[in-house]
Design an enzyme around this catalytic site. Structure first.
Site, PDB file in Angstrom:
ATOM      1  N   SER A 195       0.771  -1.071   0.188  1.00 53.22           N
ATOM      2  CA  SER A 195      -0.144   0.071   0.114  1.00 53.22           C
ATOM      3  C   SER A 195       0.958   1.381  -0.087  1.00 53.22           C
ATOM      4  CB  SER A 195      -0.818   0.005   1.273  1.00 53.22           C
ATOM      5  OG  SER A 195      -1.897   1.035   0.926  1.00 53.22           O
ATOM      6  N   ASP A 296      -9.605  -4.084  -5.751  1.00 53.79           N
ATOM      7  CA  ASP A 296      -9.017  -2.886  -5.034  1.00 53.79           C
ATOM      8  C   ASP A 296      -9.484  -1.712  -5.929  1.00 53.79           C
ATOM      9  OD1 ASP A 296      -7.435  -1.095  -3.732  1.00 53.79           O
ATOM     10  OD2 ASP A 296      -5.648  -2.122  -4.056  1.00 53.79           O
ATOM     11  N   HIS A 326      -8.449  -4.395  -1.332  1.00 54.11           N
ATOM     12  CA  HIS A 326      -7.212  -3.536  -0.648  1.00 54.11           C
ATOM     13  C   HIS A 326      -6.944  -4.294   0.838  1.00 54.11           C
ATOM     14  CE1 HIS A 326      -3.956  -0.576  -1.145  1.00 54.11           C
ATOM     15  NE2 HIS A 326      -3.991  -0.317   0.284  1.00 54.11           N
TER      16      HIS A 326
END
Length: 353
Positions: A195, A296, A326
């Site tokens: 991320s 995501d 995610h």
């Protein structure tokens, strides 16, 4: 030949068609550009409380304290002035008389929340060290908005430089970390992040290319669901605008807190396809593994990023997985096991020199 009357009729029909097309387009845009909740809602969603002095009160995320016995992990100061440190992990059964690959790891959290000590980050690094039989150096970097970007990137470069230092200093003066001296293979260094950590991998490594890192050799970058964005809304962002993990209004807030003052999501830190200050270095990056999930909201931007790297001559390995969302590996142990397996195979594919 068209008569004057027929031309008038044609022009009238053309104007009517353009009006209908414009109305249809506006209707379509209104449907695909949702009205987002307020920033106040975003703070509430992320469990953040803004303080009058510009700092944040962050959510209480379970963490793992410093190891009392320091047998499998230990905390090493990096820059006391910035309160940064490295949590170093080793496998429980390190092969005797062998050198281990090094993974420099950057955690996620939108540059605003989460720590290297957070329990799920600690578990991830423990598993990577164990399964890939590697030394993992997980960085505790400065968070925004108290320390806006590029502070985290600077900390990332310091972490990479720390590994280089471990390869060059004399261990007899006590400055060398014993595990690094005993186990580290400095010719097999991987810089990995998830991320926001994936974003940090990219920007920190671009900066590190200007440094003399010898005898260190960074052989690959691993960016798992890297956190990127931009002014233009992508199809996946609009499709998953109310995603239960990172809805669009939450990512907008994170960027507003992390980016330099008086900038927007068009900044190079957010949008890697924007011309930036380190463009000349992109083609010098090593192998890049970019990984993402179809569910995501950031998947389209991640694919754009991988395509951009490829266009600059970087060897890109894209892993695009159906389903998921995610940070899915945090919530689903089956997905987590698959992720560890993929990373183990990737790391092990780079044989010792």
């Amino acid at each position: 030949m068209m008569t004057i009357a027929s031309k008038s009729i044609f022009n009238l029909l053309r104007l009517l068609w353009l009006q209908i097309f414009k109305q249809t387009t506006m209707s379509s845009e209104q449907q695909t550009a949702p009205t987002l909740p307020s920033m106040k809602d975003a703070y509430k969603f992320l469990k953040l409380v803004p303080n009058p002095d510009g700092t944040l009160t962050r959510p209480d995320i379970p963490s793992v304290p410093t190891s009392p016995d320091q047998t499998l992990y230990r905390d090493i100061p990096l820059n006391p002035k910035n309160a940064t440190f490295i949590r170093l992990y080793r496998p429980s059964a390190a092969p005797p008389n062998s050198k281990l690959p090094i993974v420099v790891y950057f955690h996620g959290g939108g540059f605003v929340i989460v720590s290297a000590t957070s329990s799920f980050i600690h578990e991830f690094c423990t598993e990577i060290a164990e399964q890939a039989s590697a030394l993992v150096a997980s960085l505790e970097y400065r968070l925004a908005p108290e320390h806006r970007l590029p502070a985290a990137y600077e900390d990332g470069v310091e972490a990479i430089s720390w590994v280089k230092t471990q390869a060059t200093i004399d261990g007899e003066d006590g400055a060398c970390e014993p595990w690094m001296k005993q186990y580290a293979d400095f010719s097999r260094v991987f810089v990995m992040g998830g991320s926001a950590g994936g974003n940090l991998v990219y920007h920190a490594c671009l900066r590190a290319l200007d440094l003399d890192l010898q005898p260190l050799k960074i052989v690959a970058l691993v960016m798992n669901q890297p956190f990127f964005g931009g002014i233009r809304r992508t199809e996946s962002e609009l499709k998953f605008f109310d995603n239960h993990v990172i809805p669009l209004h939450a990512t907008d807030l994170l960027w507003s807190l992390a980016l330099p003052e008086d900038t927007d999501r068009g900044h190079e830190y957010c949008d890697p396809t924007t011309k930036g200050s380190s463009d000349g270095n992109i083609g010098r990056l090593p192998v890049c593994l970019v990984r993402g999930y179809a569910g995501d909201p950031l998947i389209d931007k991640q694919k754009e990023f991988a395509k951009m790297l490829d266009s600059r001559g970087v060897h890109v390995i894209g892993q695009w997985i159906d389903g998921g969302h995610h940070g899915v590996e945090i919530y689903d142990p089956v997905v987590a096991r698959a992720l560890y397996h993929d990373f183990k195979d990737f790391i092990c594919s780079f044989q010792a020199a």
